[in-house]
Design a protein around this motif. Structure first.
Motif, PDB file in Angstrom:
ATOM      1  N   ALA A   1      11.408  14.279   9.047  1.00 57.98           N
ATOM      2  CA  ALA A   1      11.234  12.815   9.037  1.00 57.98           C
ATOM      3  C   ALA A   1       9.745  12.497   8.943  1.00 57.98           C
ATOM      4  O   ALA A   1       9.106  12.156   9.943  1.00 57.98           O
ATOM      5  N   LEU A   2       9.200  12.627   7.749  1.00 54.79           N
ATOM      6  CA  LEU A   2       7.798  12.319   7.536  1.00 54.79           C
ATOM      7  C   LEU A   2       7.600  10.808   7.430  1.00 54.79           C
ATOM      8  O   LEU A   2       8.527  10.046   7.136  1.00 54.79           O
ATOM      9  N   PHE A   3       6.347  10.377   7.671  1.00 57.51           N
ATOM     10  CA  PHE A   3       6.023   8.959   7.513  1.00 57.51           C
ATOM     11  C   PHE A   3       5.870   8.645   6.031  1.00 57.51           C
ATOM     12  O   PHE A   3       5.303   9.438   5.271  1.00 57.51           O
ATOM     13  N   VAL A   4       6.347   7.455   5.632  1.00 59.55           N
ATOM     14  CA  VAL A   4       6.312   7.058   4.217  1.00 59.55           C
ATOM     15  C   VAL A   4       5.766   5.639   4.105  1.00 59.55           C
ATOM     16  O   VAL A   4       6.189   4.749   4.858  1.00 59.55           O
ATOM     17  N   PRO A   5       4.814   5.385   3.185  1.00 56.76           N
ATOM     18  CA  PRO A   5       4.353   4.010   2.967  1.00 56.76           C
ATOM     19  C   PRO A   5       5.496   3.127   2.473  1.00 56.76           C
ATOM     20  O   PRO A   5       6.323   3.560   1.659  1.00 56.76           O
ATOM     21  N   ALA A   6       5.531   1.898   2.967  1.00 56.82           N
ATOM     22  CA  ALA A   6       6.593   0.953   2.602  1.00 56.82           C
ATOM     23  C   ALA A   6       6.054  -0.056   1.592  1.00 56.82           C
ATOM     24  O   ALA A   6       5.193  -0.884   1.930  1.00 56.82           O
ATOM     25  N   ALA A   7       6.570   0.010   0.364  1.00 54.24           N
ATOM     26  CA  ALA A   7       6.121  -0.935  -0.670  1.00 54.24           C
ATOM     27  C   ALA A   7       6.481  -2.365  -0.303  1.00 54.24           C
ATOM     28  O   ALA A   7       5.762  -3.312  -0.650  1.00 54.24           O
ATOM     29  N   THR A   8       7.571  -2.541   0.419  1.00 54.19           N
ATOM     30  CA  THR A   8       8.005  -3.895   0.783  1.00 54.19           C
ATOM     31  C   THR A   8       7.054  -4.568   1.777  1.00 54.19           C
ATOM     32  O   THR A   8       7.090  -5.787   1.941  1.00 54.19           O
ATOM     33  N   SER A   9       6.204  -3.789   2.435  1.00 56.77           N
ATOM     34  CA  SER A   9       5.277  -4.367   3.420  1.00 56.77           C
ATOM     35  C   SER A   9       4.004  -4.899   2.792  1.00 56.77           C
ATOM     36  O   SER A   9       3.201  -5.544   3.468  1.00 56.77           O
ATOM     37  N   ILE A  10       3.811  -4.655   1.494  1.00 59.45           N
ATOM     38  CA  ILE A  10       2.567  -5.051   0.822  1.00 59.45           C
ATOM     39  C   ILE A  10       2.646  -6.527   0.433  1.00 59.45           C
ATOM     40  O   ILE A  10       3.630  -6.967  -0.162  1.00 59.45           O
ATOM     41  N   GLU A  11       1.613  -7.267   0.762  1.00 56.32           N
ATOM     42  CA  GLU A  11       1.541  -8.664   0.354  1.00 56.32           C
ATOM     43  C   GLU A  11       1.117  -8.751  -1.114  1.00 56.32           C
ATOM     44  O   GLU A  11       0.250  -8.011  -1.567  1.00 56.32           O
ATOM     45  N   GLU A  12       1.754  -9.674  -1.839  1.00 57.05           N
ATOM     46  CA  GLU A  12       1.447  -9.832  -3.261  1.00 57.05           C
ATOM     47  C   GLU A  12      -0.029 -10.130  -3.493  1.00 57.05           C
ATOM     48  O   GLU A  12      -0.636  -9.664  -4.445  1.00 57.05           O
ATOM     49  N   ALA A  13      -0.606 -10.962  -2.610  1.00 61.44           N
ATOM     50  CA  ALA A  13      -1.982 -11.420  -2.834  1.00 61.44           C
ATOM     51  C   ALA A  13      -3.027 -10.441  -2.310  1.00 61.44           C
ATOM     52  O   ALA A  13      -4.221 -10.693  -2.459  1.00 61.44           O
ATOM     53  N   SER A  14      -2.613  -9.331  -1.723  1.00 63.36           N
ATOM     54  CA  SER A  14      -3.588  -8.402  -1.150  1.00 63.36           C
ATOM     55  C   SER A  14      -4.107  -7.454  -2.212  1.00 63.36           C
ATOM     56  O   SER A  14      -3.629  -7.418  -3.352  1.00 63.36           O
ATOM     57  N   VAL A  15      -5.091  -6.653  -1.835  1.00 60.58           N
ATOM     58  CA  VAL A  15      -5.680  -5.690  -2.755  1.00 60.58           C
ATOM     59  C   VAL A  15      -4.637  -4.688  -3.241  1.00 60.58           C
ATOM     60  O   VAL A  15      -4.732  -4.162  -4.355  1.00 60.58           O
ATOM     61  N   PHE A  16      -3.595  -4.442  -2.437  1.00 67.75           N
ATOM     62  CA  PHE A  16      -2.566  -3.483  -2.820  1.00 67.75           C
ATOM     63  C   PHE A  16      -1.386  -4.144  -3.525  1.00 67.75           C
ATOM     64  O   PHE A  16      -0.404  -3.458  -3.834  1.00 67.75           O
ATOM     65  N   GLY A  17      -1.486  -5.444  -3.779  1.00 64.62           N
ATOM     66  CA  GLY A  17      -0.402  -6.128  -4.473  1.00 64.62           C
ATOM     67  C   GLY A  17      -0.008  -5.469  -5.788  1.00 64.62           C
ATOM     68  O   GLY A  17       1.183  -5.315  -6.081  1.00 64.62           O
ATOM     69  N   PRO A  18      -0.991  -5.047  -6.623  1.00 58.14           N
ATOM     70  CA  PRO A  18      -0.621  -4.395  -7.891  1.00 58.14           C
ATOM     71  C   PRO A  18       0.117  -3.067  -7.716  1.00 58.14           C
ATOM     72  O   PRO A  18       0.643  -2.526  -8.696  1.00 58.14           O
TER      73      PRO A  18
END
Length: 745
Positions: free
Chosen positions: A475-492
């Motif tokens: 059970a490794l940790f995984v980044p959640a794409a759904t947690s990214i805000e559209e307007a943030s630097v990671f939106g793209p």
């Protein structure tokens, strides 16, 4: 009921005249005895009683006629009318100056119709009346006159009105208008709102607008002057955005510019022209034409231009072919780089595998080709990297750098030869506050308590560090794409869900998200178990991005998945370097804030010319700014005088007007129109206004009949004509009754 000329009621005293005459003629004779009368006494008494009744009725009619005449001269009216006739009036004119007022209905713009209507209404005001003039879009501004009795100055102010780049909101204007009317001493109050009746102006703060109109209704006459045609649609296309298809704009390249247009009107538009300028020079020789844009639809146009010079560059998109020029321009400031210089602070390579170097993966993401094999390409490439060990990082390493990465870099504790030197940390805090970017990655060398004390104490940690969380192999940790805000630097990165899921992590630092610790920090990305993975904090004009995991392979694959690492790093660099672009892009009405380099210097704001004054005159209006105020220990200049779209500059007073965006000449930035004004073009009909306000206020169409309509509105509350009509009927009745009484006798 109110009386416009109450002194005329004194004329009712004339009612005593017929009464006196009645009794005078009654006492004019004296009775004499006469024997034959005894025989007819009985008959006379019957006739006398009838005559007395007729005379009393005649007397009453004549007295009532005099009373009605006096009442008519006193000019009675309804108490709610509050105006009328020749008595003084406290008038307040509120002009809608949102840019939809620049649309044409026929030969004139709506604002021109408003001016003509206002001048006509000024001429109808009785002697000794006052007038106060306000402009209003999403804020109200008192224009004058200095003395409210000065109508000549009021006329000049009306004729000098200009539209702004703001959107419509009636509440500020109505609020100030009522307060202004209440300062007057005349019992009669009139508030005129000259507007094209944009529905958005009523709906933006509908509850408050409705309450304010009801309050005005109880104290004054509220009249809307409709300056547009509710049945006529305005063809309009707005420029909503312009994007460079290059994450980090840099010199010696040709890049595509994608312009987005939207038809905000209610009819199909054809033959719309689009021009794109870069620093005042056309990107393409001829304007591009869009064949057709359906009502409510969007369209994109791509133009290609060269980026020749480094520094802040001004993009300006202009469109033509519609009926409203207020949103036909869109500005954007972009930072064009000649070089992006990145400092990587990490432990150097010391093993058999080159990937063991703490900065290897970040360097490959920054320079995504083999630098050792292609020396010529690395010389031309616009990103330069320099690597240094933590204990060798000195303040001089920050000179001319744009972004700093701390990659598993320990901070100095007991051993003076290991970790980041205190002088470097202090200089790093100053570097970020001045607009630099800082990215921090964790690892085994990162000690939470030391980081909290050293970097947190310097204001360089978005959130305090807690304990390290260890994942299991299953059970490794995984980044959640759904947690990214559209307007943030990671939106793209949201479309890269598959690659985010491959970036499995074995270890992640706990971050303290409590309100007391968070302050102004933001969590930009979380793991699938909702724990913070990337946090950010603005520090002065710069920003810190903190990754709670490592940016190498020691704690996971955040940077070893190339399809994720390269775009993520590119967007991080683009975001952090964009913060160093001085000034920037704003929306009309925004408050501008600037930390001047010399707080003792007096500065002034250079503004663009009004929307309707785009002439060959290159001079621009200037406004002296107030003194800088202390904010968080720094002198800060602020101004909200940004009501017109265009280029602005803050320069030392008396300095020449800078050409283009010249940071060395002062702060330079651009302002775009507030597109809420034309997001939904549509004027409210009389029925819709009644529904929005809960009652139907007087609405007069601007035009040839404005003056007569206003005069009629003032006298409509009087009962004089009805009193005179009643008096006429009474006199006719009195005459008929007198004739009947004479005939009867």
């Amino acid at each position: 009921m109110t009386l416009l000329a109450p002194i005329m009621l004194a004329g009712a005293a004339a009612v005593t005249v017929p009464v006196a005459l009645h009794f005078f003629y009654r006492a004019r004779y004296r009775p004499l005895p006469w024997a034959p009368m005894k025989f007819i006494k009985e008959a006379v008494e019957q006739t006398s009683r009838r005559l007395k009744f007729q005379e009393w009725v005649l007397l009453a009619l004549r007295c009532l006629a005099l009373v009605l005449l006096a009442l008519a001269l006193a000019r009675p009216g309804r108490e709610s009318a509050l105006t009328g006739g020749d008595r003084p009036i406290d008038a307040v004119f509120v002009f809608d100056t949102s840019y939809s007022m620049d649309a044409k209905d026929g030969e004139k713009t709506r604002l021109e119709r408003a001016k003509s209507a206002a001048l006509a209404i000024l001429d109808t005001l009785p002697d000794k009346s006052t007038v106060q003039i306000y402009s209003c879009a999403d804020r109200a501004a008192f224009l004058g006159p200095v003395h409210s009795f000065n109508r000549d100055q009021a006329r000049q102010l009306v004729q000098a009105l200009e539209v702004t780049s703001l959107s419509t909101d009636f509440l500020p204007g109505l609020t100030d208008a009522l307060a202004a009317a209440e300062t007057g001493t005349a019992p009669a109050k009139e508030i005129y709102v000259f507007t094209d009746m944009q529905k958005s102006g009523f709906e933006r703060q509908q509850g408050a607008v409705r309450s304010k109109c009801e309050e005005i209704k109880a104290k004054a006459n509220l009249v809307f002057i409709r300056c547009g045609n509710v049945e006529r649609t305005v063809p309009n296309v707005a420029v909503t955005d312009v994007q460079l298809l290059a994450a980090i704009p840099h010199t010696r390249t040709r890049v595509p510019f994608v312009v987005t247009l939207k038809n905000t009107g209610r009819e199909v538009l054809r033959g719309i022209t689009v021009e794109l300028e870069l620093d005042g020079r056309a990107v393409e020789r001829d304007a591009v034409q869009v064949d057709q844009i359906d009502a409510g639809a969007s369209a994109t146009v791509t133009l290609t231009g060269s980026l020749e010079e480094a520094g802040p560059r001004l993009l300006a998109v202009r469109v033509g072919g519609d009926g409203l020029r207020g949103d036909n321009v869109f500005y954007k400031v972009i930072g064009v780089r000649d070089r992006v210089r990145v400092l990587l602070v990490a432990h150097p390579y010391a093993g058999q595998n080159v990937t063991d170097a703490g900065d290897w993966f970040v360097r490959k993401a920054l320079v995504p080709f083999d630098a050792d094999r292609d020396k010529e390409k690395i010389d031309r490439y616009f990103i330069e990297t320099e690597s240094v060990a933590p204990n060798e990082a000195g303040p001089d390493k920050l000179l001319n750098k744009d972004v700093v990465y701390l990659l598993n870099a320990a901070v100095r504790t007991d051993d003076p030869t290991e970790g980041l030197p205190p002088a470097f940390v202090a200089k790093l805090a100053e570097f970020v506050a001045n607009g630099g970017g800082l990215v921090i990655g964790c690892g085994d060398a990162v000690a939470g308590p030391a980081y909290n004390r050293v970097l947190g104490g310097a204001g360089l940690l978005p959130l305090p560090l807690g304990d390290v969380r260890n994942a299991t192999a299953a059970a490794l940790f995984v980044p959640a794409a759904t947690s990214i805000e559209e307007a943030s630097v990671f939106g793209p990165l949201k479309p890269f869900t598959e690659w985010l899921e491959r970036a499995e992590l074995s270890r992640v630092y706990e971050l303290d998200e409590s309100p007391a610790a968070a302050g102004g920090a933001r969590v930009l990305m979380r793991t699938t178990d909702n724990k913070p993975l990337v946090a950010s904090r603005a520090v002065g004009r710069g920003e810190v991005l903190f990754f709670a995991t490592s940016l190498d392979e020691t704690w996971g694959r955040m940077m070893s998945v190339g399809q994720l690492a390269v775009p993520m790093t590119t967007h991080v660099i683009a975001h952090l370097t964009a913060r160093k672009v001085p000034g920037g892009t704003r929306t009309a009405g925004d408050t501008l804030t600037w930390v001047p380099p010399n707080p003792d210097t007096v500065y002034e704001l250079i503004k663009p010319r009004p929307v309707t004054e785009r002439t060959g005159d290159k001079s621009r209006p200037r406004v002296k700014l107030g003194e800088a105020k202390e904010v968080d220990g720094r002198p800060v200049l602020t101004t909200a005088d940004t009501v017109v779209a265009g280029e602005y500059a803050i320069v030392p007073i008396g300095a020449p007007d800078p050409i283009g965006l010249q940071p060395e000449a002062g702060l330079a930035f651009v302002v775009n129109p507030d597109q809420r004004e034309t997001k939904e073009l549509g004027a409210a009909s009389d029925t819709e206004v009644e529904q929005l306000l809960g009652f139907r206020p007087p609405i007069i169409q601007a035009g040839a009949g404005t003056e007569s309509a206003v005069r009629e509105r003032r006298t409509r509350g009087e009962w004089t004509e009805w009193v005179l009509l009643l008096l006429l009927f009474l006199l006719v009745g009195e005459t008929a009754w007198a004739w009947f009484c004479g005939t009867a006798r």
